[in-house]
Structure formats: C-alpha cells, structure tokens
Design a protein around this motif. Structure first.
Motif, PDB file in Angstrom:
ATOM      1  N   LEU A 268       5.864   8.395   0.829  1.00  0.00           N
ATOM      2  CA  LEU A 268       7.108   7.954   0.219  1.00  0.00           C
ATOM      3  C   LEU A 268       8.137   8.811   0.555  1.00  0.00           C
ATOM      4  O   LEU A 268       8.095   9.904   0.443  1.00  0.00           O
TER       5      LEU A 268
ATOM      6  N   SER B  55       6.307   4.466   4.364  1.00  0.00           N
ATOM      7  CA  SER B  55       5.804   3.072   3.671  1.00  0.00           C
ATOM      8  C   SER B  55       6.495   2.678   2.415  1.00  0.00           C
ATOM      9  O   SER B  55       6.538   1.460   2.539  1.00  0.00           O
ATOM     10  N   VAL B  56       7.177   3.566   1.633  1.00  0.00           N
ATOM     11  CA  VAL B  56       7.840   2.942   0.420  1.00  0.00           C
ATOM     12  C   VAL B  56       9.218   3.748   0.329  1.00  0.00           C
ATOM     13  O   VAL B  56       9.192   4.998   0.564  1.00  0.00           O
TER      14      VAL B  56
END
Length: 318
Positions: free
Chosen positions: A209, A235-236
């Motif tokens: 993240l 990913s985020v």
C-alpha cells in the motif's frame, strides 16, 4: 578615482536617498529572481514594480541588474547591497512583531498550512499549549499537499507551512526539523513480527500500500526504489498516511510511512520495523522570505518546535 566615477556616474548626477518601498521591490526581485514574481509576492502590478526598480537605480546611480535574454542578472553591486537590505528587512520584521504584540498581546490569529502527518501528529498539542497560554489567539489549520502549501505561504494566505523536504522554493525560508527513517508497518500478528528489520525483498510477497506516483511522497518512494534497482508495484493507492494506516490495521496489506504518522494510532495495532535500505525524509517549517511572521505565529512555532524536538519513541530513529 571618485566613488561616482567608479560607478560610471556623471558628475552632474544627483543621488537621492532610496525609499523603503524601492528597497522592498529590490529585495523581492533578488529573492524571487524576476520582476513578475516579485510583484506577485508584494501584491502589486509588474509595471509598478518595474518602475520602482528603475527609480531605485536612478536615485542611487547603481546598475543593479544586467538584462540579458529577458532575464535579470544581479550585478556585483546588487549582491553586496542585498546583504544589507536583508538585514534591514529582518530588523523591520522584528519591529512589526513587537508592535503587534504590544498593541494586542493576547489577541490575534494564525493560519497554518500543513501536510496531513504534521497536522495530525505534532500540531494539535502545539495549538493546545498556545491556547492555554493565550486563549485570545485563534488558529486556522488548512490540511494540504506540499505544493498548495507553498502557494498559500507565498501568497500570504498562511503564516507558515509544515511540509516535507521534497518541496523547495527560493522564495521561502525552510527550517529543517531533522530526518526521519521510513519504517515498514504491518497489522498486529503479521509475519514481520519475527523480523528485526524489513527489506525490499520481504515486501515482494506482500500487498503493498502506498501513495500514488502523482503525489510527492509516492514519487519520492518510486525514485528511491528505482535508484536501488527495485520495482515495487502498488496494489492500493492512498492520499494520506491516516488512510494508509487504517488499511494496514484492517489487514489489507503493508506500507512504508514516516514514524510521525503512526503517533496518533494505538501502537499495539501494528508491527513496526526499520526498513532497509534506509530511506530518509525531512520535515520542514516553511515561511516567506518577504513577509515577516507575526508575533502570534512565532508563539505557535515556539510550541511546535518544543514538541518536535522532544525525545521521540524508538521507532522514530529507524
């Protein structure tokens, strides 16, 4: 050779004492590098600033700038003069603050523009201490990213800004509050509990993240990983450390943050480990070189510095 001959003046040229306003325009041009930027900083038109510069050169008989390729290049006389003018404006700022504090010592207002981490970590306690001592002083806090903070300070919409070191401007004074080593944060019970430190290799099997590359912090991490010949897919993406840590606490993944971002959260919700290779980030106080701080802003900064420089938890040290 007479002083006038040395300056290239005719014997008939009558020197006049420069005005404070003229010196102010000169100071702003030296700091900002152009007449247009100086005019914007001073809240006047470019033509008015140009006229005052011409008057200053005419009144003093000094050629302060060489005009080449639509740029102003300071002459040696300008560089020497600017040293004294900066001292003059520094002293003037002291006088302004003194007058303000004498006229209204316990009433006034302060506007601060700060990145989310500083706004949530050190600033609340500083505001509390200030208000306990001076309840008549009101504080406005704007939470922004680095570049908007720079603009607020330069435009006079904020007394000072709290930023990361990845923002720099020749128009501002930047006070370094010291480095922080980025740390890796995971949810309680994560496998990182068994590690003394976390490396980039350890992150490869994790959901990572982070801030997006369009943000200052995300760009900083992307460059740091690239320089270390590492690739770290995000990913985020988030836009604040608070959101990042909330996602980590929920078990979504792991991330890298500056230690100050963790302070508002219960530490037993996380596994916090030093990250290697070490990545340093600095926090800075940013203020205008043109506009002096008010006495009330200085009082808030005194409280803020005292909190930031106090002994910090071990995880701040990386």
């Amino acid at each position: 050779m007479s002083p006038r001959s040395h300056l290239g003046l005719s014997k008939s040229h009558e020197l006049r004492e420069p005005s404070f306003a003229q010196l102010g325009v000169f100071n702003a041009i030296m700091i900002s590098g152009s007449v247009s930027r100086a005019a914007k900083l001073l809240g006047m038109t470019q033509s008015a600033a140009s006229k005052m510069l011409r008057q200053l050169e005419d009144d003093t008989g000094l050629a302060l700038f060489e005009r080449t390729h639509q740029r102003l290049v300071p002459t040696p006389q300008a560089l020497q003069l600017h040293e004294s003018v900066e001292h003059l404006y520094g002293s003037y700022g002291v006088v302004q603050r003194l007058i303000g504090s004498l006229a209204n010592p316990d009433h006034g207002s302060v506007t601060v523009a700060a990145i989310p981490t500083q706004a949530a970590t050190f600033l609340p306690e500083a505001v509390k201490r200030l208000r306990e001592k001076h309840p008549g002083i009101t504080v406005t806090l704007e939470i922004l990213a680095n570049q908007p903070i720079v603009e607020r300070v330069l435009n006079g919409q904020a007394d000072f800004g709290l930023v990361h070191d990845i923002t720099a401007s020749p128009d501002t004074h930047n006070e370094d509050l010291g480095p922080q080593h980025l740390v890796c944060v995971a949810a309680r019970g994560h496998r990182f509990t068994g590690l003394e430190q976390v490396t980039a290799q350890d992150l490869k099997s994790e959901t990572f993240l982070s801030y997006g590359p369009q943000t200052n912090f995300g760009s900083f991490l992307e460059i740091a990983f690239s320089e270390a010949a590492l690739h770290m897919p995000v990913s985020v993406e988030v836009t604040s450390s608070a959101a990042l840590l909330a996602l980590i606490r929920a078990g979504v993944g792991v991330g890298l943050v500056e230690p100050a971002a963790i302070a508002p959260f219960p530490l037993d919700h996380f596994v916090i480990r030093p990250f290697r290779p070490s990545l340093l980030i600095h926090s800075r106080i940013m203020r205008s070189r043109i506009r002096p701080l008010t006495r009330h802003a200085e009082l808030l900064l005194e409280e803020y510095r005292a909190i930031v420089t106090a002994p910090q938890p071990d995880y701040f040290l990386g």
